[in-house]
Design a protein around this motif. Structure first.
Motif, PDB file in Angstrom:
ATOM      1  N   LYS A   1      24.999  20.971 -11.553  1.00 11.40           N
ATOM      2  CA  LYS A   1      26.352  20.543 -11.922  1.00 11.40           C
ATOM      3  C   LYS A   1      26.536  19.032 -11.800  1.00 11.40           C
ATOM      4  O   LYS A   1      27.173  18.423 -12.652  1.00 11.40           O
ATOM      5  CB  LYS A   1      27.378  21.266 -11.051  1.00 11.40           C
ATOM      6  N   ILE A   2      25.970  18.426 -10.759  1.00  8.06           N
ATOM      7  CA  ILE A   2      26.134  16.982 -10.578  1.00  8.06           C
ATOM      8  C   ILE A   2      25.506  16.238 -11.748  1.00  8.06           C
ATOM      9  O   ILE A   2      26.092  15.311 -12.301  1.00  8.06           O
ATOM     10  CB  ILE A   2      25.549  16.522  -9.227  1.00  8.06           C
ATOM     11  N   ARG A   3      24.315  16.663 -12.156  1.00 11.16           N
ATOM     12  CA  ARG A   3      23.651  16.023 -13.292  1.00 11.16           C
ATOM     13  C   ARG A   3      24.476  16.183 -14.574  1.00 11.16           C
ATOM     14  O   ARG A   3      24.631  15.245 -15.346  1.00 11.16           O
ATOM     15  CB  ARG A   3      22.257  16.599 -13.492  1.00 11.16           C
ATOM     16  N   ALA A   4      25.024  17.384 -14.805  1.00 10.85           N
ATOM     17  CA  ALA A   4      25.831  17.636 -15.998  1.00 10.85           C
ATOM     18  C   ALA A   4      27.085  16.758 -15.996  1.00 10.85           C
ATOM     19  O   ALA A   4      27.466  16.205 -17.034  1.00 10.85           O
ATOM     20  CB  ALA A   4      26.214  19.114 -16.079  1.00 10.85           C
ATOM     21  N   LEU A   5      27.720  16.620 -14.844  1.00  7.96           N
ATOM     22  CA  LEU A   5      28.908  15.783 -14.738  1.00  7.96           C
ATOM     23  C   LEU A   5      28.571  14.324 -15.055  1.00  7.96           C
ATOM     24  O   LEU A   5      29.284  13.653 -15.808  1.00  7.96           O
ATOM     25  CB  LEU A   5      29.518  15.877 -13.336  1.00  7.96           C
ATOM     26  N   ARG A   6      27.473  13.835 -14.482  1.00  2.32           N
ATOM     27  CA  ARG A   6      27.067  12.447 -14.714  1.00  2.32           C
ATOM     28  C   ARG A   6      26.753  12.213 -16.193  1.00  2.32           C
ATOM     29  O   ARG A   6      27.112  11.181 -16.763  1.00  2.32           O
ATOM     30  CB  ARG A   6      25.862  12.093 -13.848  1.00  2.32           C
ATOM     31  N   THR A   7      26.098  13.183 -16.815  1.00  4.01           N
ATOM     32  CA  THR A   7      25.758  13.064 -18.235  1.00  4.01           C
ATOM     33  C   THR A   7      27.016  13.028 -19.095  1.00  4.01           C
ATOM     34  O   THR A   7      27.123  12.207 -20.017  1.00  4.01           O
ATOM     35  CB  THR A   7      24.861  14.245 -18.664  1.00  4.01           C
ATOM     36  N   ASN A   8      27.972  13.914 -18.799  1.00  3.88           N
ATOM     37  CA  ASN A   8      29.225  13.934 -19.557  1.00  3.88           C
ATOM     38  C   ASN A   8      29.982  12.616 -19.407  1.00  3.88           C
ATOM     39  O   ASN A   8      30.525  12.088 -20.378  1.00  3.88           O
ATOM     40  CB  ASN A   8      30.103  15.097 -19.111  1.00  3.88           C
ATOM     41  N   ILE A   9      30.025  12.088 -18.192  1.00  2.00           N
ATOM     42  CA  ILE A   9      30.711  10.822 -17.949  1.00  2.00           C
ATOM     43  C   ILE A   9      30.053   9.713 -18.761  1.00  2.00           C
ATOM     44  O   ILE A   9      30.727   8.918 -19.420  1.00  2.00           O
ATOM     45  CB  ILE A   9      30.724  10.491 -16.439  1.00  2.00           C
ATOM     46  N   ALA A  10      28.733   9.674 -18.752  1.00  2.00           N
ATOM     47  CA  ALA A  10      28.001   8.641 -19.495  1.00  2.00           C
ATOM     48  C   ALA A  10      28.262   8.757 -20.992  1.00  2.00           C
ATOM     49  O   ALA A  10      28.437   7.746 -21.677  1.00  2.00           O
ATOM     50  CB  ALA A  10      26.511   8.747 -19.208  1.00  2.00           C
ATOM     51  N   ARG A  11      28.282   9.971 -21.513  1.00  2.00           N
ATOM     52  CA  ARG A  11      28.529  10.172 -22.943  1.00  2.00           C
ATOM     53  C   ARG A  11      29.915   9.676 -23.331  1.00  2.00           C
ATOM     54  O   ARG A  11      30.080   9.008 -24.352  1.00  2.00           O
ATOM     55  CB  ARG A  11      28.393  11.646 -23.312  1.00  2.00           C
ATOM     56  N   ILE A  12      30.910  10.010 -22.532  1.00  2.00           N
ATOM     57  CA  ILE A  12      32.279   9.571 -22.842  1.00  2.00           C
ATOM     58  C   ILE A  12      32.365   8.050 -22.794  1.00  2.00           C
ATOM     59  O   ILE A  12      32.950   7.422 -23.684  1.00  2.00           O
ATOM     60  CB  ILE A  12      33.293  10.221 -21.876  1.00  2.00           C
ATOM     61  N   GLN A  13      31.774   7.433 -21.771  1.00  2.00           N
ATOM     62  CA  GLN A  13      31.822   5.977 -21.651  1.00  2.00           C
ATOM     63  C   GLN A  13      31.115   5.305 -22.820  1.00  2.00           C
ATOM     64  O   GLN A  13      31.594   4.294 -23.337  1.00  2.00           O
ATOM     65  CB  GLN A  13      31.180   5.533 -20.337  1.00  2.00           C
ATOM     66  N   THR A  14      29.996   5.864 -23.259  1.00  2.00           N
ATOM     67  CA  THR A  14      29.256   5.301 -24.384  1.00  2.00           C
ATOM     68  C   THR A  14      30.095   5.329 -25.650  1.00  2.00           C
ATOM     69  O   THR A  14      30.178   4.331 -26.383  1.00  2.00           O
ATOM     70  CB  THR A  14      27.941   6.085 -24.607  1.00  2.00           C
ATOM     71  N   ILE A  15      30.730   6.450 -25.919  1.00  2.00           N
ATOM     72  CA  ILE A  15      31.558   6.566 -27.120  1.00  2.00           C
ATOM     73  C   ILE A  15      32.768   5.658 -27.046  1.00  2.00           C
ATOM     74  O   ILE A  15      33.168   5.048 -28.036  1.00  2.00           O
ATOM     75  CB  ILE A  15      31.940   8.039 -27.358  1.00  2.00           C
ATOM     76  N   GLN A  16      33.351   5.496 -25.845  1.00  2.00           N
ATOM     77  CA  GLN A  16      34.471   4.573 -25.691  1.00  2.00           C
ATOM     78  C   GLN A  16      34.040   3.144 -26.017  1.00  2.00           C
ATOM     79  O   GLN A  16      34.753   2.417 -26.692  1.00  2.00           O
ATOM     80  CB  GLN A  16      35.023   4.629 -24.266  1.00  2.00           C
ATOM     81  N   LYS A  17      32.865   2.739 -25.534  1.00  2.00           N
ATOM     82  CA  LYS A  17      32.359   1.399 -25.811  1.00  2.00           C
ATOM     83  C   LYS A  17      32.090   1.198 -27.297  1.00  2.00           C
ATOM     84  O   LYS A  17      32.389   0.148 -27.861  1.00  2.00           O
ATOM     85  CB  LYS A  17      31.063   1.113 -25.028  1.00  2.00           C
TER      86      LYS A  17
ATOM     87  N   ARG B   1      33.906  12.767 -29.850  1.00  2.00           N
ATOM     88  CA  ARG B   1      34.409  11.909 -30.936  1.00  2.00           C
ATOM     89  C   ARG B   1      35.698  12.459 -31.558  1.00  2.00           C
ATOM     90  O   ARG B   1      36.512  11.702 -32.069  1.00  2.00           O
ATOM     91  CB  ARG B   1      33.349  11.725 -32.015  1.00  2.00           C
ATOM     92  N   GLU B   2      35.874  13.773 -31.522  1.00  2.00           N
ATOM     93  CA  GLU B   2      37.083  14.378 -32.080  1.00  2.00           C
ATOM     94  C   GLU B   2      38.307  14.165 -31.190  1.00  2.00           C
ATOM     95  O   GLU B   2      39.436  14.269 -31.650  1.00  2.00           O
ATOM     96  CB  GLU B   2      36.867  15.882 -32.291  1.00  2.00           C
ATOM     97  N   MET B   3      38.072  13.863 -29.914  1.00  2.00           N
ATOM     98  CA  MET B   3      39.182  13.640 -28.978  1.00  2.00           C
ATOM     99  C   MET B   3      39.875  12.320 -29.279  1.00  2.00           C
ATOM    100  O   MET B   3      39.261  11.387 -29.791  1.00  2.00           O
ATOM    101  CB  MET B   3      38.657  13.563 -27.536  1.00  2.00           C
ATOM    102  N   THR B   4      41.153  12.267 -28.921  1.00  2.00           N
ATOM    103  CA  THR B   4      41.858  10.995 -29.014  1.00  2.00           C
ATOM    104  C   THR B   4      41.454  10.143 -27.813  1.00  2.00           C
ATOM    105  O   THR B   4      40.879  10.658 -26.848  1.00  2.00           O
ATOM    106  CB  THR B   4      43.388  11.207 -28.989  1.00  2.00           C
ATOM    107  N   ALA B   5      41.759   8.861 -27.863  1.00  2.00           N
ATOM    108  CA  ALA B   5      41.406   7.963 -26.756  1.00  2.00           C
ATOM    109  C   ALA B   5      42.070   8.425 -25.458  1.00  2.00           C
ATOM    110  O   ALA B   5      41.468   8.363 -24.378  1.00  2.00           O
ATOM    111  CB  ALA B   5      41.826   6.537 -27.094  1.00  2.00           C
ATOM    112  N   GLU B   6      43.300   8.923 -25.568  1.00  2.00           N
ATOM    113  CA  GLU B   6      44.028   9.396 -24.385  1.00  2.00           C
ATOM    114  C   GLU B   6      43.360  10.639 -23.786  1.00  2.00           C
ATOM    115  O   GLU B   6      43.213  10.745 -22.566  1.00  2.00           O
ATOM    116  CB  GLU B   6      45.472   9.719 -24.776  1.00  2.00           C
ATOM    117  N   GLU B   7      42.946  11.571 -24.646  1.00  2.00           N
ATOM    118  CA  GLU B   7      42.267  12.777 -24.170  1.00  2.00           C
ATOM    119  C   GLU B   7      40.954  12.418 -23.486  1.00  2.00           C
ATOM    120  O   GLU B   7      40.595  13.009 -22.468  1.00  2.00           O
ATOM    121  CB  GLU B   7      41.982  13.735 -25.329  1.00  2.00           C
ATOM    122  N   ARG B   8      40.237  11.443 -24.058  1.00  2.00           N
ATOM    123  CA  ARG B   8      38.968  11.011 -23.473  1.00  2.00           C
ATOM    124  C   ARG B   8      39.187  10.433 -22.088  1.00  2.00           C
ATOM    125  O   ARG B   8      38.437  10.731 -21.160  1.00  2.00           O
ATOM    126  CB  ARG B   8      38.305   9.961 -24.365  1.00  2.00           C
ATOM    127  N   SER B   9      40.207   9.611 -21.941  1.00  2.00           N
ATOM    128  CA  SER B   9      40.497   9.000 -20.644  1.00  2.00           C
ATOM    129  C   SER B   9      40.861  10.066 -19.617  1.00  2.00           C
ATOM    130  O   SER B   9      40.413  10.006 -18.460  1.00  2.00           O
ATOM    131  CB  SER B   9      41.645   8.004 -20.772  1.00  2.00           C
TER     132      SER B   9
END
Length: 67
Positions: free
Chosen positions: A46-62, A10-18
């Protein structure tokens, strides 16, 4: 790769998130390719952690698109 906390995302800018999202997707593709070729993963979670991070970022973007 450690799990990103939602507060950090949430502290990241939209550009940093992308940018982070693109990096994570590239890393996930690399890890999946290694696993598909029969290579033993250096870090099995690692694969699970990557997938979780991707999902979290996408959720916050939405969430921020709605606001």
């Amino acid at each position: 790769m450690a799990l990103l906390r939602t507060s950090e995302i949430r502290e990241m800018t939209a550009e940093e998130r992308s940018k982070t999202l693109a990096e994570l997707r590239g890393e996930l593709m690399h890890e999946r390719g290694t696993a598909a070729m029969g290579g033993a993963p250096a870090n099995p979670g690692k694969i699970r952690a990557l997938r979780t991070n991707i999902a979290r970022i996408q959720t916050i973007q939405k969430e921020e698109e709605k606001n």
